[in-house]
Design a protein around this motif. Structure first.
Motif, mmCIF file in Angstrom:
data_model
loop_
_atom_site.group_PDB
_atom_site.id
_atom_site.type_symbol
_atom_site.label_atom_id
_atom_site.label_comp_id
_atom_site.label_asym_id
_atom_site.label_seq_id
_atom_site.Cartn_x
_atom_site.Cartn_y
_atom_site.Cartn_z
ATOM 1 N N THR A 95 0.833 -1.197 0.000
ATOM 2 C CA THR A 95 0.000 0.000 0.000
ATOM 3 C C THR A 95 0.867 1.246 0.000
ATOM 4 O O THR A 95 2.076 1.200 0.224
ATOM 5 C CB THR A 95 -0.920 0.012 1.235
ATOM 6 N N ALA A 96 0.197 2.384 -0.223
ATOM 7 C CA ALA A 96 0.859 3.701 -0.189
ATOM 8 C C ALA A 96 2.036 3.772 -1.152
ATOM 9 O O ALA A 96 3.096 4.320 -0.834
ATOM 10 C CB ALA A 96 1.299 4.043 1.235
ATOM 11 N N ILE A 97 1.852 3.233 -2.366
ATOM 12 C CA ILE A 97 2.911 3.226 -3.376
ATOM 13 C C ILE A 97 2.781 4.475 -4.243
ATOM 14 O O ILE A 97 1.730 4.719 -4.847
ATOM 15 C CB ILE A 97 2.842 1.962 -4.251
ATOM 16 N N HIS A 98 3.839 5.247 -4.315
ATOM 17 C CA HIS A 98 3.863 6.485 -5.094
ATOM 18 C C HIS A 98 4.970 6.404 -6.150
ATOM 19 O O HIS A 98 6.147 6.350 -5.790
ATOM 20 C CB HIS A 98 4.126 7.687 -4.193
ATOM 21 N N GLY A 150 -1.805 7.065 -2.412
ATOM 22 C CA GLY A 150 -0.915 6.048 -2.964
ATOM 23 C C GLY A 150 -1.678 4.864 -3.512
ATOM 24 O O GLY A 150 -2.850 4.630 -3.189
ATOM 25 N N PHE A 151 -1.011 4.109 -4.365
ATOM 26 C CA PHE A 151 -1.615 2.920 -4.969
ATOM 27 C C PHE A 151 -1.509 1.731 -4.020
ATOM 28 O O PHE A 151 -0.543 1.610 -3.262
ATOM 29 C CB PHE A 151 -0.926 2.574 -6.290
ATOM 30 N N SER A 152 -2.494 0.870 -4.088
ATOM 31 C CA SER A 152 -2.479 -0.387 -3.346
ATOM 32 C C SER A 152 -2.430 -1.524 -4.355
ATOM 33 O O SER A 152 -3.263 -1.593 -5.266
ATOM 34 C CB SER A 152 -3.726 -0.504 -2.470
ATOM 35 N N VAL A 153 -1.442 -2.399 -4.194
ATOM 36 C CA VAL A 153 -1.258 -3.508 -5.126
ATOM 37 C C VAL A 153 -1.379 -4.812 -4.338
ATOM 38 O O VAL A 153 -0.581 -5.068 -3.433
ATOM 39 C CB VAL A 153 0.120 -3.430 -5.826
ATOM 40 N N VAL A 183 8.109 4.451 -4.579
ATOM 41 C CA VAL A 183 8.381 4.728 -3.180
ATOM 42 C C VAL A 183 7.137 4.395 -2.362
ATOM 43 O O VAL A 183 6.016 4.761 -2.729
ATOM 44 C CB VAL A 183 8.773 6.202 -2.984
ATOM 45 N N GLN A 184 7.350 3.678 -1.261
ATOM 46 C CA GLN A 184 6.263 3.411 -0.329
ATOM 47 C C GLN A 184 6.338 4.423 0.801
ATOM 48 O O GLN A 184 7.336 4.512 1.517
ATOM 49 C CB GLN A 184 6.351 1.990 0.245
ATOM 50 N N LYS A 185 5.280 5.206 0.942
ATOM 51 C CA LYS A 185 5.274 6.249 1.964
ATOM 52 C C LYS A 185 5.198 5.627 3.351
ATOM 53 O O LYS A 185 4.397 4.735 3.611
ATOM 54 C CB LYS A 185 4.092 7.181 1.749
#
Length: 253
Positions: A95-98, A150-153, A183-185
């Motif tokens: 999660t929280a992928i930017h 952010g994106f969740s994969v 980057v993962q926040k």
């Protein structure tokens, strides 16, 4: 600056920087922002410390690929699309992928004002935050101006991000290379969890207008002129041939 060097901009990524420190100047207790000290480039984020997935593998937990982008952008032209694929290679949700895109042009003449860029996501589209590095690259952070979480994969799954990019009329022309970092926040910091590189394209000037009378704009009127010219050439050729025959067949004096 290549991708791994660009990632030394960790303090910039996702605008995670903390508020500036203040210092007491001794003048009536007034506090003013302390001058920012020159800081060495921070170490690259550690793959092993990333909390995306199980955090035990030394490999990047997120695979990434840039695809589908045009090879030419026109300065002043409309936005064009390309895709950024994110693939979770672990058994845990990420999660929280930017994404962070680093644009490098040969002349180091690009500035944030030269780019118009946004990305699609649930609740979007969102704008990117554009910054210029101290080495004259353009850093594009997919943070939606702090509005995007952010994106969740999912574990073993993937996500595709559609990106729109355009260049201003006064953008410098030439070749540009786009590299991506993921980057993962994590609070006010971030962990480097993936990368994709090598999207190469060029920014060129507006297409030249086709001049009147060119074949590209040939219409009925131009075809009529063309047919008349061909007919005149045929008639002229016939007259010339007839004149030669008359000369040949004329009796000698």
């Amino acid at each position: 600056m290549r991708l791994r060097n660009a990632l030394a901009l960790t303090a910039l990524l996702l605008t995670f920087a903390a508020p500036p420190a203040t210092a007491d100047t001794g003048t009536g207790g007034a506090r003013h922002p302390a001058p920012a000290p020159a800081m060495p480039a921070p170490a690259l984020p550690s793959r092993a410390r990333a909390t995306c997935g199980d955090g035990k593998s030394g490999a990047f937990p997120i695979g990434a690929r840039i695809r589908g982008g045009p090879v030419v952008y026109r300065a002043g032209g409309g936005p064009q699309s390309w895709l950024l694929d994110l693939t979770n290679t672990t058994a845990g949700t990420c999660t929280a992928i930017h994404p962070v895109i680093v644009f490098t042009d040969a002349a180091r003449a690009l500035r944030p004002a030269h780019l118009r860029m946004e990305f699609e996501a649930p609740g979007g589209p969102y704008p990117v935050s554009l910054e210029r590095s101290d080495r004259d690259e353009i850093i594009a952070v997919f943070d939606g101006k702090d509005a995007f979480p952010g994106f969740s994969v999912p574990a073993g799954g993937s996500a595709t991000v559609k990106v729109q990019l355009a260049f201003a009329p006064d953008a410098p022309l030439g070749e540009v290379v786009a590299d991506a970092a993921l980057v993962q926040k994590k609070g006010d910091d971030g962990e480097w969890v993936g990368e994709a590189g090598g999207y190469r394209f060029s920014v060129e000037g507006p297409e030249e207008p086709v001049t009147a009378g060119s074949l590209a704009h040939t219409g009925p009127r131009e075809w009529a002129y063309g047919a008349g010219a061909v007919a005149a050439l045929a008639v002229g050729g016939g007259l010339l041939l007839g004149a030669r025959r008359l000369r040949r067949n004329r009796p000698a004096p």
